[in-house]
Write a protein that holds these residues in place. Structure first.
Motif, PDB file in Angstrom:
ATOM      1  N   ASP A   1       2.470   0.189  -5.835  1.00  0.00           N
ATOM      2  CA  ASP A   1       1.628  -0.906  -5.370  1.00  0.00           C
ATOM      3  C   ASP A   1       0.676  -1.330  -6.494  1.00  0.00           C
ATOM      4  O   ASP A   1       0.694  -0.771  -7.593  1.00  0.00           O
ATOM      5  CB  ASP A   1       0.855  -0.529  -4.099  1.00  0.00           C
TER       6      ASP A   1
ATOM      7  N   ASP B   1       0.857  -1.188   0.000  1.00  0.00           N
ATOM      8  CA  ASP B   1       0.000   0.000   0.000  1.00  0.00           C
ATOM      9  C   ASP B   1       0.885   1.228   0.000  1.00  0.00           C
ATOM     10  O   ASP B   1       1.473   1.589   1.029  1.00  0.00           O
ATOM     11  CB  ASP B   1      -0.917  -0.014   1.232  1.00  0.00           C
TER      12      ASP B   1
ATOM     13  N   LYS C   1      -2.683  -1.504  -5.895  1.00  0.00           N
ATOM     14  CA  LYS C   1      -4.019  -1.066  -5.491  1.00  0.00           C
ATOM     15  C   LYS C   1      -4.601  -0.081  -6.499  1.00  0.00           C
ATOM     16  O   LYS C   1      -5.781   0.183  -6.509  1.00  0.00           O
ATOM     17  CB  LYS C   1      -3.955  -0.402  -4.109  1.00  0.00           C
TER      18      LYS C   1
END
Length: 628
Positions: free
Chosen positions: A408, A366, A410
């Motif tokens: 990341d 993250d 995400k």
């Protein structure tokens, strides 16, 4: 609420300047080191007012030594010094006087007399509305351990006399924190946290020659904090340097100390209910899963040198940035970014340091939480204008001004190469040389910055540190500290250099400060890679012939293997059955170089015993190059 405290001892500047740095770093309270006060031109009341205006509580005045067990005029003089200390306490607004057990040669080994003096000390402190923390010094005349000091505290039985603890004194001789578990927490008035190398002998011989920030040494400070907290201690956790070296005072000490202290207490608080979280919203330490890219800042001349070397290692130019003079060179999972822009951070880095590694990207779970933790621990945020179609990749400024980006999955961050870059058409794709990924990155810095970098990495990321290794350069000493993620996805070497004549010192002088000095790539077959490099014209470092004569004797190697290493200038190390092979490029840009390595059988080191050979060869190469 956890209160974070620090002594003024190793924070640089005059006393008001020290307090400014301490408050800016995030501490709530302070130990005033009396020599700092003695050297201040104003009054103690001025310092108390200054601390209050900065939001700092003056918890402790220290040190007060050589008090108890004296007779006649010496005893009168000791109590006169005490009265003066109590006056200073009142002017400062301090609550606790830290008293070290006596080292005075004339102090009598009479417990009754010691208790009598300490009882009078406690009474006078109580009348002055303050209290005393008795700290056992391992080199004291009589009272050398916390348990001995606590026996005196119990015998005096005053609400104004308690115990002071220092983790260095408690643990550095190999003792376990569990021996302190029967000391009631309400009788502990002050706790100092100080790390050190794990020792196995009487630390009284060292006196004040060690004293590292939490995490920098080998002591089990987490256990120490748990034991003291479970006993009921609820006072401040303080950083008090006990190192006698003036060189340990550095500009970043307060900030480094805050990071180290918060990181330690946060780690303990997650498993120990008795410890309050120092920063309730602090994200957990980050597990970096790999190095996504390394970015170089170059002008056209340096770019030619770099791309020539990369081409000889079978890297290929794979993509160009859609709007900037930025290229992506790739082989295996290694991404090398070459930035020759005239504006922006890379251009500034090149202007300040010459051609250099200016940025690095780490793969994390993250990215946003990673940056949030780093910022809460005092890392400076990094941002620069983002052009049309570009991603805003979370980043911070690391120690020394370099930038670390976080990638990341995400969001679209992991697709940065597809979003911001266009593929480069190529008529011929070179055969790869078997370079799979970045094995490790070595960063060189002045000695005094090395502990700052260590604290920065250990407090932000889930990383483990190896023992510091002294590397002998022909012109001086280099200290090397290796750190890595638990599975070895990210490996970093921190190299501290002093003398300018050393190879690392020359790199620092050339680059105006700390920076990446070499990058190592991992190969699955070093000999196959070596053959590919030879065919591509790779300029490798020449290893002295004597090295291979010694190597054959030391490791009893097969003649065929030894000859292959000799032909390829390949260095070798072995640890039990694990093996390590190394090839080095020649250095350019005043000391930067590449390394190719192969690890067999789980080898976890970096070929430290080969470092003097490599350094000698590099210095010889630089000398020969300068004559051409």
């Amino acid at each position: 609420m956890t209160r974070l405290c620090i002594a003024t001892t190793s924070v640089p500047g005059d006393l008001p300047g020290k307090l400014d740095r301490i408050a800016a770093a995030g501490f709530e309270s302070v130990e005033i080191h009396e020599p700092d006060l003695t050297g201040f031109a104003g009054t103690a009341k001025d310092i108390g007012t200054c601390a209050k205006s900065l939001g700092l509580c003056v918890d402790v005045l220290q040190p007060f030594h050589d008090f108890e067990g004296l007779a006649d005029d010496a005893r009168k003089a000791a109590f006169a010094r005490l009265d003066r200390k109590l006056e200073l306490m009142k002017e400062l607004g301090a609550t606790t006087l830290l008293v070290g057990t006596t080292t005075h040669k004339d102090s009598a080994p009479d417990n009754e007399l010691l208790c009598q003096d300490l009882s009078e000390l406690a009474d006078r402190a109580g009348k002055a509305d303050c209290r005393v923390a008795l700290l056992a010094l391992p080199w004291a005349r009589h009272t050398k351990t916390e348990l001995d000091a606590f026996a005196l505290v119990e015998a005096v039985d005053s609400p104004h006399l308690g115990l002071g603890l220092n983790s260095f004194f408690s643990l550095a001789d190999g003792s376990q924190a569990a021996r302190l578990r029967d000391i009631p927490g309400d009788r502990v008035f002050h706790v100092q946290l100080s790390d050190a190398p794990a020792l196995d002998f009487d630390i009284s011989h060292l006196k004040s020659h060690f004293g590292l920030l939490p995490g920098q040494g080998g002591l089990n400070l987490a256990s120490f904090v748990r034991v003291v907290s479970r006993a009921g201690y609820d006072g401040p956790w303080s950083l008090a340097r006990v190192s006698a070296s003036a060189a340990d005072s550095r500009e970043t000490y307060a900030r480094d100390g805050y990071r180290a202290l918060v990181s330690l207490l946060d780690e303990v608080a997650h498993t120990e209910p008795a410890v309050a979280l120092p920063l309730p919203d602090l994200p957990e330490r980050v597990h970096a899963t790999g190095i996504e890219f390394v970015e170089f800042a170059v002008d056209q001349s340096a770019k030619t040198e770099l791309t020539t070397t990369l081409s000889a290692m079978a890297f290929r130019k794979e993509r160009s940035h859609k709007s900037k003079s930025v290229e992506l060179w790739r082989q295996g999972a290694v991404n090398i970014v070459i930035n020759s822009e005239e504006k922006g951070f890379a251009a500034e880095a090149r202007h300040n340091h010459g051609a250099c590694v200016c940025e690095m990207g780490l793969r994390v779970k993250d990215a946003t939480q990673t940056v949030r933790r780093a910022l809460m621990l005092g890392a400076p945020e990094f941002s620069q204008p983002v052009g049309s179609g570009e991603l805003n990749i979370p980043a911070i400024k690391g120690v020394g001004g370099s930038v670390v980006h976080f990638i990341d999955e995400k969001s679209d961050l992991h697709r940065v190469w597809d979003i911001e870059f266009d593929p480069v058409p190529r008529a011929h794709a070179p055969q790869p040389a078997g370079l799979r990924r970045i094995d490790h990155v070595a960063q060189t810095m002045p000695y005094q910055e090395m502990q700052s970098w260590l604290t920065y990495y250990l407090s932000t990321f889930v990383m483990e540190k190896a023992d510091i290794i002294d590397v002998i350069d022909p012109s001086g000493l280099i200290q090397s500290q290796a750190i890595s993620s638990p599975e070895g996805e990210v490996r970093l070497n921190l190299n501290g250099a002093g003398e300018r004549q050393t190879f690392a010192g020359a790199f620092l002088e050339k680059g105006f400060g700390a920076g990446v000095q070499h990058i190592a790539f991992s190969s699955d077959d070093i000999f196959e890679t070596s053959a590919q490099l030879e065919a591509a014209g790779f300029a490798r470092l020449k290893v002295p012939a004597n090295y291979y004569d010694d190597l054959g004797v030391r490791f009893d190697l097969r003649a065929e293997l030894l000859n292959a290493m000799r032909a390829g200038n390949i260095l070798y190390d072995r640890d039990d059955r694990a093996e390590y092979f190394q090839i080095y490029s020649t250095a350019f840009w005043g000391g930067f170089f590449f390394e190719i390595v192969e690890r067999r059988g789980g080898y976890g080191g970096y070929g430290a015993r080969n470092a003097p050979i490599r350094l000698s060869a590099q210095i010889q190469h630089l000398k020969e190059s300068s004559k051409q």
